[in-house]
Structures are given as structure tokens and as C-alpha cells.
Write a protein that holds these residues in place. Structure first.
Motif, mmCIF file in Angstrom:
data_model
loop_
_atom_site.group_PDB
_atom_site.id
_atom_site.type_symbol
_atom_site.label_atom_id
_atom_site.label_comp_id
_atom_site.label_asym_id
_atom_site.label_seq_id
_atom_site.Cartn_x
_atom_site.Cartn_y
_atom_site.Cartn_z
ATOM 1 N N VAL A 122 -157.771 -52.368 -18.901
ATOM 2 C CA VAL A 122 -158.812 -53.038 -18.123
ATOM 3 C C VAL A 122 -158.190 -54.101 -17.221
ATOM 4 O O VAL A 122 -157.059 -54.540 -17.433
ATOM 5 N N ASP A 123 -158.966 -54.513 -16.223
ATOM 6 C CA ASP A 123 -158.521 -55.564 -15.305
ATOM 7 C C ASP A 123 -158.633 -56.942 -15.961
ATOM 8 O O ASP A 123 -159.338 -57.123 -16.947
ATOM 9 N N ASN A 217 -162.054 -51.699 -14.266
ATOM 10 C CA ASN A 217 -160.754 -51.024 -14.172
ATOM 11 C C ASN A 217 -160.459 -50.543 -12.751
ATOM 12 O O ASN A 217 -159.687 -49.617 -12.547
ATOM 13 N N LYS A 294 -155.950 -53.048 -14.226
ATOM 14 C CA LYS A 294 -155.542 -52.417 -15.482
ATOM 15 C C LYS A 294 -154.336 -53.108 -16.108
ATOM 16 O O LYS A 294 -153.433 -52.467 -16.635
#
Length: 309
Positions: A122-123, A217, A294
Motif C-alpha cells: 500500500v501507499d 495503491n 506501494k
């Protein structure tokens, strides 16, 4: 793999930390260690020790607390590529998990789901080149709310949402506008703002939903710039419009958009109090926010996925 549980005893109610330790002890097929945070900000010292002790091991770190606990832990991990991070929610706010479907959010509170879970990338938000926020970075009404919630934290013995319910009306009356310069790509804004929001997730303060859906993401964040209004107590209807997701009522005062990077500076160069994943931090000068695509190996219950971006 080494499973490391970092527990914030102040985040939950009553004897939750003791019950959590007992539950962890039931898992005989994993190698694990449990560390308690002693006070606010102690997560950093713990992470430094853990990284030194287990420098050659693959780690899964469980953040057992609220949004602030996981933020503090992430900020002291030397290399996020080398660890998996799980969020076991037991704080006043666990807002990042609201990016997942409602029927899956409860699964994060089941320890087995995380111990035997999957990992997705994930970001996260990087601020001023080194700080990390997982969910949101904002200032204005919600900063005042965080400040007030700390005063009413003792009410979580009644219920986790009680500090929020007591703090909200006080914060709405206390919130002040701030004259800022905001730069987003080739767009440049100078105005008196009631709220400036940049998010990976879309919920803050437990129930304030800033926009409909969050994609965590795609390497892009959502921003909202909420301009000031001369009317007295104007913050109150704005807050309830967000809670009720009546965004159409804000189209004349709020600017929405997507951005990989955003800069915020107070015009008079004074400091600003920001809400960073539920932690109140003060910065002077220009704050740079950027989304790292990500960049975090995030643990989810088996089968939970995000649409690939």
C-alpha cells in the motif's frame, strides 16, 4: 519469521493489554516477542532496539494501538522494504482500516487473521522527506479536534467513541482559519483556510469522511482545500456535511483534487498544528507532502485484496 508485537497499553480499555498478551501466548507455532510502550513517543526507542536485536531476521511488526501508534512505529523503521507491518486496532481511531469493505474491517481485530494473513503493498505519505503518515495529513478543524480529544481521553473508560463525542462540539467552536499558500503542480492557492487535507485514506477522527472512496495503491493522494467563511459557527454545518457525505453542499467553498505532491506554507511564516494520523505535530516553514506508491508491506486477513492500480 519473527513476530514482534508492540502494544500501547493506553490505547485500549481496561485490561486489554493483559488479555492481548494471554491471547498471543496461545500461538505455539510462531516465534514472537512482546514489547509495551511506556509513554508517548516510546515507540521509536523500541523500534531502534528491535532493529538492532533482529537485524538479520525477517520481521512482522504488529502495531497494537490506534492510528498514532502505527504512525510512530513507521517513522522509526530504517527500511520499510525489510519488514511487514500489521495493524491490530485498539485505539480511539483506527481510520486507515476504513479503506477496506465494512465486512472485512472487523477481521483486523481478530489476531489469527493477522498472524496467518497475507501481505499487500500500500501507499504511504512522506512529509518533509523523512516523516511518514499512513492515513492522512491535515490541519484546521480536525487539528483542533485532536487537541480537544486529548483532554477527554479519560472518557474512553465509558466507550472508545466518548472522547470524540465530547471533543467535537468544543473543537468546532475553537477552530480558527489560517492564511496559507498551497502549491499543487502548476496550481497555486493563497487564501484563509478552515481545513487543508491530504489523504491516502479518506476518513479521519473516526467518522469524518472527506471523500467517497480511497485508493491506497495508486501512488496518488486526494486533497481538499476548504476556504473560510465569514459566518459565525460555519465549521459546524461543514463538519456534519462531511460526516453525512453531503459533498454537494461544499462545492462553492471546497477544492478537491488528486496529487502526488503538495506544498503548504503559512503566509506569516508562523507554525501550524497538523493532525498526522491522529497525532498533533507542529511545523514551521513549508511542509512538503508526497505519496510513495506501494511503499509499505501491509498485513491483511487472508483473501483481502485491493483493486490493482
Amino acid at each position: 519469521m519473527i513476530h514482534v508485537f508492540i502494544v500501547n497499553p493506553m490505547a485500549g480499555r481496561g485490561d486489554f493489554a493483559e488479555k492481548l498478551r494471554k491471547k498471543i501466548s496461545e500461538f505455539k507455532d510462531i516465534e514472537y516477542y512482546i514489547f509495551d510502550t511506556r509513554n508517548a513517543g516510546y515507540e521509536g526507542e523500541l523500534i531502534n532496539r528491535i532493529q538492532h536485536i533482529f537485524e538479520d531476521e525477517k520481521l512482522r511488526i504488529y502495531c497494537c494501538g490506534g492510528s498514532g501508534t502505527i504512525r510512530n512505529i513507521l517513522n522509526d523503521i530504517d527500511n520499510l522494504d525489510n519488514v511487514e507491518v500489521a495493524f491490530f486496532p485498539c485505539g480511539l481511531s483506527n481510520d486507515f482500516l476504513k479503506v477496506f469493505p465494512k465486512n472485512e474491517q472487523k477481521r483486523f481485530s481478530v489476531l489469527e487473521e493477522l498472524i496467518y494473513g497475507d501481505v499487500i503493498d500500500v501507499d504511504y505519505i512522506r512529509y518533509n522527506n523523512k516523516g511518514i503518515a499512513l492515513n492522512t495529513f491535515s490541519m484546521g478543524i480536525d487539528s483542533a479536534l485532536i487537541e480537544c480529544m486529548e483532554k477527554y481521553r479519560f472518557l474512553n473508560t465509558i466507550g472508545n467513541i466518548s472522547p470524540y463525542l465530547w471533543a467535537l462540539p468544543v473543537a468546532l467552536l475553537k477552530a480558527r482559519t489560517t492564511k496559507c499558500e498551497v502549491t499543487i503542480g502548476d496550481k497555486h492557492y493563497v487564501d484563509d483556510f478552515t481545513e487543508i487535507f491530504y489523504g491516502n485514506g479518506n476518513v479521519l477522527g473516526g467518522s469524518v469522511c472527506v471523500y467517497d472512496e480511497a485508493v491506497v495503491n495508486d501512488g496518488v493522494g486526494k486533497y481538499m482545500l476548504l476556504r473560510a467563511d465569514a459566518r459565525r459557527f460555519w465549521s459546524i454545518p461543514i463538519a456534519f456535511n462531511l460526516i453525512k457525505k453531503k459533498y454537494y453542499k461544499m462545492k462553492y467553498t471546497a477544492e478537491y483534487g488528486d496529487a502526488q505532491c503538495i506544498y503548504i506554507r503559512r503566509i506569516n511564516d508562523g507554525p501550524i498544528k497538523y493532525n498526522v494520523d491522529g497525532e498533533l505535530l507542529t511545523f514551521g516553514g513549508t511542509v512538503k507532502l508526497e505519496m510513495v506508491k506501494k511503499g509499505l508491506h501491509f498485513v491483511v486477513p487472508k483473501g483481502v485484496t485491493l483493486d490493482e492500480q
